[in-house]
Design a protein around this motif. Structure first.
Motif, PDB file in Angstrom:
ATOM      1  N   ALA A 193       0.834  -1.203   0.000  1.00  0.00           N
ATOM      2  CA  ALA A 193       0.000   0.000   0.000  1.00  0.00           C
ATOM      3  C   ALA A 193       0.862   1.245   0.000  1.00  0.00           C
ATOM      4  CB  ALA A 193      -0.927   0.002   1.212  1.00  0.00           C
ATOM      5  N   PHE A 194       0.375   2.283  -0.672  1.00  0.00           N
ATOM      6  CA  PHE A 194       1.072   3.569  -0.761  1.00  0.00           C
ATOM      7  C   PHE A 194       0.037   4.663  -0.545  1.00  0.00           C
ATOM      8  CE2 PHE A 194       2.738   7.373  -2.587  1.00  0.00           C
ATOM      9  CZ  PHE A 194       4.123   7.268  -2.608  1.00  0.00           C
ATOM     10  N   GLY A 195       0.329   5.584   0.364  1.00  0.00           N
ATOM     11  CA  GLY A 195      -0.570   6.707   0.586  1.00  0.00           C
ATOM     12  C   GLY A 195       0.105   7.783   1.405  1.00  0.00           C
ATOM     13  N   THR A 196      -0.472   8.966   1.396  1.00  0.00           N
ATOM     14  CA  THR A 196       0.046  10.029   2.243  1.00  0.00           C
ATOM     15  C   THR A 196      -0.377   9.783   3.680  1.00  0.00           C
ATOM     16  OG1 THR A 196      -1.901  11.431   1.992  1.00  0.00           O
ATOM     17  CG2 THR A 196      -0.147  11.665   0.340  1.00  0.00           C
ATOM     18  N   GLY A 214      -2.293  -7.851   6.285  1.00  0.00           N
ATOM     19  CA  GLY A 214      -1.932  -8.825   5.265  1.00  0.00           C
ATOM     20  C   GLY A 214      -0.976  -8.288   4.226  1.00  0.00           C
ATOM     21  N   HIS A 215      -0.555  -7.051   4.371  1.00  0.00           N
ATOM     22  CA  HIS A 215       0.335  -6.437   3.390  1.00  0.00           C
ATOM     23  C   HIS A 215       1.794  -6.731   3.699  1.00  0.00           C
ATOM     24  CE1 HIS A 215      -3.316  -4.440   2.269  1.00  0.00           C
ATOM     25  NE2 HIS A 215      -2.728  -3.635   1.416  1.00  0.00           N
ATOM     26  N   ARG A 216       2.592  -6.721   2.671  1.00  0.00           N
ATOM     27  CA  ARG A 216       4.031  -6.882   2.834  1.00  0.00           C
ATOM     28  C   ARG A 216       4.702  -5.547   3.141  1.00  0.00           C
ATOM     29  NH1 ARG A 216       6.660 -10.597  -1.519  1.00  0.00           N
ATOM     30  NH2 ARG A 216       5.472 -12.049  -0.232  1.00  0.00           N
ATOM     31  N   LEU A 217       4.166  -4.450   2.566  1.00  0.00           N
ATOM     32  CA  LEU A 217       4.797  -3.140   2.702  1.00  0.00           C
ATOM     33  C   LEU A 217       3.734  -2.051   2.780  1.00  0.00           C
ATOM     34  CD1 LEU A 217       7.363  -1.249   2.480  1.00  0.00           C
ATOM     35  CD2 LEU A 217       6.983  -1.294  -0.007  1.00  0.00           C
ATOM     36  N   LEU A 218       3.942  -1.098   3.681  1.00  0.00           N
ATOM     37  CA  LEU A 218       3.122   0.105   3.755  1.00  0.00           C
ATOM     38  C   LEU A 218       4.035   1.315   3.596  1.00  0.00           C
ATOM     39  CD1 LEU A 218       0.550   1.736   4.360  1.00  0.00           C
ATOM     40  CD2 LEU A 218       1.067   1.501   6.803  1.00  0.00           C
ATOM     41  N   CYS A 219       3.801   2.098   2.543  1.00  0.00           N
ATOM     42  CA  CYS A 219       4.571   3.317   2.287  1.00  0.00           C
ATOM     43  C   CYS A 219       3.724   4.525   2.671  1.00  0.00           C
ATOM     44  CB  CYS A 219       4.947   3.416   0.807  1.00  0.00           C
ATOM     45  SG  CYS A 219       6.078   2.138   0.221  1.00  0.00           S
ATOM     46  N   ALA A 232       6.279  -4.439   6.713  1.00  0.00           N
ATOM     47  CA  ALA A 232       7.411  -3.518   6.613  1.00  0.00           C
ATOM     48  C   ALA A 232       6.890  -2.105   6.363  1.00  0.00           C
ATOM     49  CB  ALA A 232       8.344  -3.940   5.483  1.00  0.00           C
ATOM     50  N   LEU A 233       7.592  -1.109   6.894  1.00  0.00           N
ATOM     51  CA  LEU A 233       7.168   0.279   6.791  1.00  0.00           C
ATOM     52  C   LEU A 233       8.209   1.101   6.054  1.00  0.00           C
ATOM     53  CD1 LEU A 233       6.090   0.811  10.520  1.00  0.00           C
ATOM     54  CD2 LEU A 233       4.617   0.085   8.622  1.00  0.00           C
ATOM     55  N   ALA A 234       7.749   2.108   5.327  1.00  0.00           N
ATOM     56  CA  ALA A 234       8.638   3.091   4.718  1.00  0.00           C
ATOM     57  C   ALA A 234       7.908   4.423   4.733  1.00  0.00           C
ATOM     58  CB  ALA A 234       9.011   2.704   3.293  1.00  0.00           C
TER      59      ALA A 234
END
Length: 333
Positions: free
Chosen positions: A97-100, A122-127, A155-157
């Motif tokens: 997922a990608f969001g502000t 259930g996500h691998r990455l949250l941006c 994982a977070l970014a």
């Protein structure tokens, strides 16, 4: 929750580091390694299915930071790198997922806290782009949410103009929420990116504002362009939730504004920042009359706790003003 149109095609290979700023090249290498490390099975894929059927029980989260935090001034390419990480992570779009930051808090408001945790676990990455804490409520909310997601193996970014240990500084009594802020900081490895604003690196000065007549003619000559008086636009923004500002731009090819003047107060200024971000994400050029964008915000605003937001808005609006210059030439032709 995917990267916006401006960043749909960016990749690590399209990022052009400033040769005088080694931290930019270093950031690309670190993020490429981070993406490669996410190629294995999702941590929460281990174990048995939960009794309520919401997914598998999370495995124990790995020790140490479970995310990267891109810190740096506006215009050094943090969003470009964050979107590149999203694209490089080997997972189906529905598992990353990608969001502000604003969109993330809006998601919690729409789904509720527990359902947001279940949805994102259930996500691998949250941006998270433009990570910021403007009030104590957001501090507690996001701290709790990210803690739960890290436990689930997500994982977070994130990107921000403020180091994670200094979020909220200058806006509210951050000292009273130090534990939550420090908890957020513990989830991330901070990666500093130095440099000048790439949006204006080596480019000519932004065009000066045009006359009301020029802007109006360009608006009528440009299919699907909008035309608004700036003060009236600000009044309208006050009646629309910021989560809907992106929808305001749907189908709009250019934004034409007359009588641009300084924003009257902080609340109005922050709403304008959100609109500027959505316009920039969607690559909508902005043509104006009145004052130039570097005079939108008062000296008090530019020296206050939200100064980095305002400088980012000025930078992005200036780039969009440059993109709008051909609209005037087409009218003259």
């Amino acid at each position: 929750m995917v990267p916006p149109p401006r960043f749909d095609s960016v990749r690590f290979g399209t990022y052009v580091p400033d040769p005088d700023q080694p931290s930019q090249t270093e950031a690309v290498g670190v993020l490429e390694g981070f993406a490669a490390g996410l190629g294995g099975a999702h941590a929460s894929g281990a174990g048995r299915r939960g009794l309520l059927g919401f997914g598998r029980r999370p495995a124990k989260a790995p020790a140490g930071p479970r995310g990267v935090y891109l810190d740096g001034g506006y215009g050094v390419g943090k969003t470009h790198l964050l979107a590149s990480l999203w694209h490089a992570t080997p997972a189906e779009p529905g598992l990353k997922a990608f969001g502000t930051f604003v969109e993330l808090t809006n998601l919690v408001g729409a789904l509720g806290f527990q359902q947001t945790v279940r949805t994102l676990s259930g996500h691998r990455l949250l941006c998270i782009d433009e990570f910021e804490l403007d009030d104590p409520g957001d501090t507690v909310l996001v701290s709790s949410l990210l803690g739960r997601l890290v436990e689930a193996g997500v994982a977070l970014a994130a990107t921000s103009n403020t180091l994670p240990g200094r979020l909220g500084e200058g806006r509210f009594a951050a000292a009273d929420f130090l534990r939550e802020i420090q908890g957020l900081s513990a989830h991330f490895r901070a990666l500093r990116i130095d440099g000048e604003d790439y949006r204006h690196r080596g480019l000519p000065e932004a065009p000066a504002p045009y006359s009301d007549e020029q802007v109006t003619k360009a608006a009528y000559a440009t299919p699907h362009a909008s035309l608004d008086d700036f003060p009236h636009l600000l009044d309208h923004l006050a009646r629309v939730h910021p989560s809907r500002y992106g929808a305001l731009t749907d189908g709009v090819s250019a934004v034409c504004l007359t009588d641009v003047r300084p924003v009257p107060d902080q609340s109005t200024a922050l709403r304008l920042v959100v609109l500027a971000d959505r316009l920039y994400d969607r690559e909508v050029p902005v043509l104006t009359s009145g004052l130039p964008f570097d005079r939108l915000f008062s000296d008090d605003m530019l020296n206050g706790g939200y100064r980095k937001k305002y400088f980012r808005a000025i930078s992005r609006l200036t780039a969009l003003a440059r993109d709008a210059k051909p609209l005037i030439k087409e009218v003259k032709a």
